[in-house]
Design a protein around this motif. Structure first.
Motif, short mmCIF file in Angstrom:
data_model
loop_
_atom_site.label_atom_id
_atom_site.label_comp_id
_atom_site.label_asym_id
_atom_site.label_seq_id
_atom_site.Cartn_x
_atom_site.Cartn_y
_atom_site.Cartn_z
N ILE A 41 -12.33 -7.17 21.98
CA ILE A 41 -11.62 -7.78 23.10
C ILE A 41 -10.18 -7.30 23.16
N ASN A 42 -9.54 -7.24 21.98
CA ASN A 42 -8.14 -6.82 21.90
C ASN A 42 -8.03 -5.35 21.48
N TYR A 43 -8.90 -4.56 21.99
CA TYR A 43 -8.96 -3.15 21.61
C TYR A 43 -7.67 -2.41 21.98
N GLN A 44 -7.00 -1.87 20.96
CA GLN A 44 -5.78 -1.09 21.16
C GLN A 44 -5.86 0.15 20.27
N PRO A 45 -6.51 1.17 20.74
CA PRO A 45 -6.71 2.37 19.91
C PRO A 45 -5.43 3.20 19.82
N PRO A 46 -5.32 4.04 18.81
CA PRO A 46 -4.21 4.99 18.78
C PRO A 46 -4.37 6.01 19.90
N ILE A 47 -3.29 6.23 20.63
CA ILE A 47 -3.33 7.15 21.78
C ILE A 47 -2.30 8.25 21.55
N ALA A 48 -2.69 9.47 21.80
CA ALA A 48 -1.83 10.62 21.56
C ALA A 48 -0.63 10.62 22.49
N THR A 49 0.48 11.09 21.96
CA THR A 49 1.70 11.29 22.74
C THR A 49 1.73 12.74 23.22
N GLN A 50 2.23 12.94 24.41
CA GLN A 50 2.33 14.30 24.95
C GLN A 50 3.78 14.66 25.22
N ILE A 51 4.10 15.92 24.94
CA ILE A 51 5.46 16.44 25.14
C ILE A 51 5.40 17.49 26.25
N PHE A 52 6.31 17.37 27.22
CA PHE A 52 6.33 18.29 28.36
C PHE A 52 7.71 18.95 28.47
N GLY A 275 12.84 7.30 14.09
CA GLY A 275 12.84 5.83 14.08
C GLY A 275 11.76 5.20 14.95
N LEU A 276 11.07 6.01 15.75
CA LEU A 276 10.01 5.50 16.62
C LEU A 276 8.70 5.51 15.83
N GLU A 277 8.38 4.38 15.21
CA GLU A 277 7.26 4.33 14.26
C GLU A 277 5.91 4.63 14.90
N ASP A 278 5.75 4.29 16.17
CA ASP A 278 4.46 4.53 16.84
C ASP A 278 4.48 5.80 17.69
N LEU A 279 5.34 6.74 17.32
CA LEU A 279 5.51 7.96 18.10
C LEU A 279 4.19 8.67 18.37
N LYS A 280 3.30 8.72 17.36
CA LYS A 280 2.06 9.49 17.49
C LYS A 280 0.87 8.65 17.91
N THR A 281 1.06 7.37 18.15
CA THR A 281 -0.09 6.50 18.42
C THR A 281 0.05 5.64 19.68
N ALA A 282 1.19 5.69 20.34
CA ALA A 282 1.43 4.77 21.46
C ALA A 282 1.32 5.42 22.83
#
Length: 647
Positions: A41-52, A275-282
């Motif tokens: 129900i509270n599914y929050q998967p790690p999501i890749a960050t993209q750089i442009f 300092g952005l701890e969820d840089l690779k997962t948010a």
């Protein structure tokens, strides 16, 4: 008491115990189910960050353990849902989470084959196995799965269950989620997929490695054809669509997951956002000021200069292993970093010499010293002595001498400030520093942004270090006519909710535009007539300064056009000499020229001429055009010959 009564009482007691056991078991199962339900129900998967880059072209994907892009159910084309259900769970929208008929059929088939040959799991049950439960084949787990499926479908809509399933499922090749797989295998967004491509994707969850089209293309096609046939059998596609799709053979790409086309840049982004701890997962979208065209040309230019240096020292086998360089490009008026190259070959060394290495700057310090002189009231034609001096000093009880020399050891006597900087004369510069006043020069060197500067006259020859990025920042006092802005690699970051964080650099005015221009003119002269001749490019005004340290250990070229600044450095990683003649005018200047020559090809509208600020005037003095201001007026001085002076 009769035996019958005793037996009945025993049965009653056993029944009560058994009943209590069942109740306890159910309560335990229910408690665990509640926790397992929450995971879905509270599914929050790690999501890749993209750089442009600044034109919104992909630079890289950043992720931790799972490479995933999230897609809402509204984003998922209906054909994907149909293809998935055709092969996995045709009655998905009709059953309550479990399909009893399918379970019975599977059990009969397993009994007939005397082994586990088929399961009867619905999409809901598959999601539960993948996300909430283990895959062990025990009665307890099957009961949990059964109850959890029933419970889950009373809480979530069918659409939400499909959304979570299609985002969580592994599709092989490192791709998690249908959106990721579409982009990864076919370089397409989901809405652009053909039906055959969709069939190939929905085939993957059953055996991701086996049906990976980059490894087993024919098996992948065969499985996809089964999906298409099933869609036809249930009436979801026509014979015409079936035949057309069966004949299609989609092109599959075997890309790296990161797609990192500018690794030195991406590494620096991560350092700046540590300092952005969820840089690779948010699932952030990071937009840079980097321009990939500029980045590519800067990399080419750096390698061009590197190859030229090696060609001049073919006998030096060790040079190729140790020689390296860096290239930084800024936009003058904004401080935006357009290109950042930290080395000749990232695969051999990921250490960024553009940002992590401080190397002696040599003669590239001189424009800062001359700007201080200009701001003290001296004019471009002010005469300074280019004569030898010997400095005596003590280190403990040991008496020592310092005898600086010009490159080539020639002396010019009295010479104009403009000529001295154009020719990068060491002795004239040292004498200028003494005339302006060491304390003032030292204080202003720190104001310009340099750090760890020794408090002695060796600063006149750049005896301290800076990184190429720091040099780019400090050189803006010339390229941006007195205003220095903190170089900005990142423009903005957008999170999954659409909130935007903008980045801007601190701005400081260190000199008036009219005063800085007097040095810009001299640096322009240095390229046209002085030590930077190899940096010249036809059709555009350029200004710059060479920099060379003792024994040719470091070679710099720091220069700019009216709109773009470029800093080039070469040296060996072990701080040993590169070889005879590898000066700032020989080693990095051609790379600087290469860069601007190529940039003009892709951006012919680039500003070509330097603007002359208000308050600047000029006149010809002794055959040379001299620019001046009311704060640095032209002065006439008698010429005097000086012999060597010993202090």
């Amino acid at each position: 008491m009769s035996f019958v009564k005793v037996f009945l009482r025993i049965l009653v007691v056993l029944g009560i115990v058994f009943g209590i056991g069942i109740v306890v078991f159910v309560i335990q199962i229910y408690s665990e189910i509640r926790n397992d339900t929450d995971k879905i129900i509270n599914y929050q998967p790690p999501i890749a960050t993209q750089i442009f880059d600044r034109q919104e072209r992909l630079v890289a994907n950043l992720f931790d353990k799972e490479f995933r892009f999230y897609a809402t159910f509204e984003e998922i084309p209906p054909r994907i849902v149909e293809a998935l259900l055709a092969i996995e769970d045709t009655l998905f929208f009709e059953h309550p989470g479990v399909n009893i008929d399918a379970i019975i059929r599977a059990m009969l088939k397993n009994i007939k084959n005397a082994r586990y040959a088929e399961g009867g799991s619905t999409i809901t049950q598959q999601l539960i196995k993948n996300l909430a439960l283990t895959r062990e084949k025990t009665i307890e787990r099957k009961i949990k799965e059964f109850l959890l499926a029933l419970r889950l479908e009373t809480i979530l809509t069918k659409e939400k269950i499909l959304e979570v399933y299609l985002n969580h499922t592994y599709f092989g090749h490192g791709f998690y989620g249908i959106k990721t797989a579409a982009l990864g295998y076919f370089r397409k967004s989901m809405e652009d997929l053909t039906l055959k491509e969709i069939a190939m994707l929905v085939s993957l969850p059953r055996a991701p490695s086996f049906y990976d089209p980059t490894k087993n293309y024919d098996f992948s096609l065969g499985r996809a054809n089964n999906v298409l046939q099933r869609m036809y059998e249930v009436g979801w596609i026509s014979q015409e669509v079936l035949d057309l799709s069966l004949s299609e053979q989609p092109k599959v790409y075997n890309d790296t997951l990161t797609k990192n086309v500018a690794p030195y840049v991406v590494d620096e982004v991560q350092r700046q956002l540590v300092g952005l701890e969820d840089l690779k997962t948010a699932g952030y979208k990071i937009y840079l000021n980097i321009d990939l065209d500029y980045q590519e040309i800067a990399q080419e230019a750096l390698y061009f200069g590197y190859e030229q240096i090696l060609s001049r020292h073919k006998e030096d086998e060790a040079l190729k292993e140790k020689l390296n360089g860096a290239f930084v490009v800024l936009e003058n008026k904004t401080g935006k970093v357009l290109a950042l190259v930290g080395g000749v070959d990232y695969q051999k060394s990921n250490f960024s010499r553009a940002t992590q290495s401080k190397r002696q700057i040599g003669s590239s310090v001189k424009p800062f010293l001359y700007l201080s002189a200009i701001n003290s009231g001296l004019a471009q034609n002010y005469q300074i002595p280019d004569i030898a001096r010997t400095y005596e000093y003590r280190v403990g009880n040991v008496r020592k001498k310092w005898q600086p020399k010009n490159y080539g050891s020639s002396l010019s006597g009295f010479i104009s400030l403009k000529t001295a900087l154009t020719k990068s004369l060491n002795l004239a510069t040292i004498n200028l520093v003494e005339e302006v006043g060491f304390d003032r020069i030292y204080r202003e060197i720190l104001d310009y942004g340099f750090e760890n500067v020794p408090k002695d006259l060796t600063i006149s020859l750049g005896s301290f270090g800076a990184s190429p990025l720091e040099m780019a920042k400090n050189f803006m006092v010339f390229s941006n006519y007195g205003k220095v802005i903190t170089p900005m690699l990142i423009d903005r970051i957008v999170d999954m909710q659409g909130d935007v964080a903008y980045f801007s650099g601190e701005e400081r005015e260190l000199s008036k535009p009219k005063q800085s221009f007097l040095i810009v003119d001299i640096l322009r002269n240095a390229i046209n007539q002085g030590t930077g001749k190899r940096a010249k490019v036809e059709g555009i005004e350029l200004a710059g300064k060479t920099g060379t340290t003792n024994d040719n250990v470091d070679a710099w070229f720091c220069g700019f056009s009216p709109s773009i600044e470029a800093i080039v450095w070469y040296g060996k990683d072990d701080n040993t000499p590169m070889g005879y003649s590898e000066t700032g005018g020989v080693a990095p200047a051609p790379a600087f020229s290469y860069f601007f020559d190529k940039i003009l090809e892709i951006d012919p509208g680039l500003e070509r001429k330097f603007m002359i600020p208000q308050g600047v005037q000029s006149q010809i003095v002794e055959g040379e055009r001299v620019y001046y201001t009311d704060e640095s007026p032209i002065k006439y001085q008698p010429k005097v010959n000086h012999d060597t002076i010993i202090f």
